[in-house]
Design a protein around this motif. Sequence first.
Motif, PDB file in Angstrom:
ATOM      1  N   GLY A  22      -2.961   0.662  -6.920  1.00  0.00           N
ATOM      2  CA  GLY A  22      -2.306  -0.537  -6.388  1.00  0.00           C
ATOM      3  C   GLY A  22      -0.919  -0.240  -5.842  1.00  0.00           C
ATOM      4  N   GLU A  23      -0.815   0.060  -4.546  1.00  0.00           N
ATOM      5  CA  GLU A  23       0.476   0.408  -3.966  1.00  0.00           C
ATOM      6  C   GLU A  23       1.448  -0.768  -3.976  1.00  0.00           C
ATOM      7  N   GLU A  24       0.918  -2.002  -4.016  1.00  0.00           N
ATOM      8  CA  GLU A  24       1.787  -3.178  -4.023  1.00  0.00           C
ATOM      9  C   GLU A  24       2.620  -3.280  -5.294  1.00  0.00           C
ATOM     10  N   LEU A  25       2.195  -2.597  -6.344  1.00  0.00           N
ATOM     11  CA  LEU A  25       2.910  -2.661  -7.627  1.00  0.00           C
ATOM     12  C   LEU A  25       4.258  -1.956  -7.563  1.00  0.00           C
ATOM     13  N   ALA A  26       4.423  -1.089  -6.581  1.00  0.00           N
ATOM     14  CA  ALA A  26       5.690  -0.362  -6.452  1.00  0.00           C
ATOM     15  C   ALA A  26       6.852  -1.295  -6.150  1.00  0.00           C
ATOM     16  N   HIS A  27       6.546  -2.471  -5.623  1.00  0.00           N
ATOM     17  CA  HIS A  27       7.597  -3.413  -5.217  1.00  0.00           C
ATOM     18  C   HIS A  27       7.700  -4.606  -6.169  1.00  0.00           C
ATOM     19  N   LYS A  28       7.079  -4.487  -7.342  1.00  0.00           N
ATOM     20  CA  LYS A  28       7.117  -5.559  -8.334  1.00  0.00           C
ATOM     21  C   LYS A  28       7.714  -5.036  -9.642  1.00  0.00           C
ATOM     22  N   PRO A  29       8.240  -5.937 -10.470  1.00  0.00           N
ATOM     23  CA  PRO A  29       8.718  -5.497 -11.798  1.00  0.00           C
ATOM     24  C   PRO A  29       7.565  -4.880 -12.580  1.00  0.00           C
ATOM     25  N   LEU A  30       7.871  -3.849 -13.355  1.00  0.00           N
ATOM     26  CA  LEU A  30       6.837  -3.185 -14.138  1.00  0.00           C
ATOM     27  C   LEU A  30       6.317  -4.105 -15.234  1.00  0.00           C
TER      28      LEU A  30
ATOM     29  N   VAL B 232      -0.453   4.088  -5.582  1.00  0.00           N
ATOM     30  CA  VAL B 232      -1.227   4.415  -4.383  1.00  0.00           C
ATOM     31  C   VAL B 232      -2.181   3.272  -4.067  1.00  0.00           C
ATOM     32  N   SER B 233      -2.653   3.245  -2.838  1.00  0.00           N
ATOM     33  CA  SER B 233      -3.609   2.212  -2.432  1.00  0.00           C
ATOM     34  C   SER B 233      -4.936   2.427  -3.158  1.00  0.00           C
ATOM     35  N   ARG B 234      -5.729   1.398  -3.187  1.00  0.00           N
ATOM     36  CA  ARG B 234      -7.038   1.506  -3.837  1.00  0.00           C
ATOM     37  C   ARG B 234      -7.938   2.506  -3.119  1.00  0.00           C
ATOM     38  N   GLU B 235      -7.809   2.580  -1.806  1.00  0.00           N
ATOM     39  CA  GLU B 235      -8.593   3.551  -1.036  1.00  0.00           C
ATOM     40  C   GLU B 235      -8.195   4.973  -1.411  1.00  0.00           C
TER      41      GLU B 235
END
Length: 300
Positions: free
Chosen positions: A89-97, A114-117
């Motif tokens: 999930g690359e989107e998690l890099a921009h969210k609080p852990l 990283v992305s799911r792909e």
Amino acid sequence: MDFSQPINQKLDLATFASAKISVHLKREDMVFPLASGNKWRKLKYNLAAFKASEANALLTFGGAFSNHLAAVAAVGANHGIATMGIVRGEELAHKPLNPTLATCQRNGMQLFFVSREEYRQKEESKTVLGLKNSHGTLYVLPEGGTNALAVKGCTEILTPEDATFDTICCAVGTGGTLAGLAVSCKAHQHVVGFQVVKDASIPDRIRTFALYDNWTLVQHPLQRGYAQVSRPLVAFARDVLQQAGVLLDPIYTAPMLFQLVQMIKDDTWTFGKNLLLIHTGGTQGILGFNTRSTLQWPEG
């Protein structure tokens, strides 16, 4: 990692008594809390192999709430080993852990989102290949930690005293724990795995390590998604905590025990009368689960 063997706790739930079925729960969750349950079993011999290798860091894979990532980070911190986690999930890099990933980071694990792909490519992903080029030799563990050394560790879950049981049960995520149980159980015993993920490759993976037909996979009748829970399951976990003092996790042990009870009530349980269920831990993920679910899981 040397730990005492966990206790086998008898579960006196009304359903078991009425069906004249004896059920004990092996409390693997009480052993080494930082990586409880089957996780430290899977890491035991991999840790030894890492120390015997020339690798300078341990790299592995997992989702945002992975018990495996948390266990690897904890064991790495405990032994002074550098750890890296490839997170889906690359989107998690921009969210609080979330609580699981925050704990991983506190324990020194470097996180790479990283992305799911790309995640599906695992060891051949560009991120992993880049880390290998920049960090030298890495010891790579698969998602969930299941490999031959992990199965070897899981063969040590059962003890000679467990020979009194006719059926051994466990939840199945990647199949490593079931494979270890199937390898180590006695000739009169049968291992029943409650599959909690939709993964058609699990049977073949188990057969890679377990050569005999002494095990069965039970599919969830509702084909629920991974980490999806219902109000009845939450209520069941709360009742077990109140009645038996056992904190169940929402992903593995609670669904297994809940489904067992339902099968007994429906008269579809045909595997034995003297059961040993393996509590594979995973309670570290409860806090994270409660941060994203409207159904609040009991926290003990």
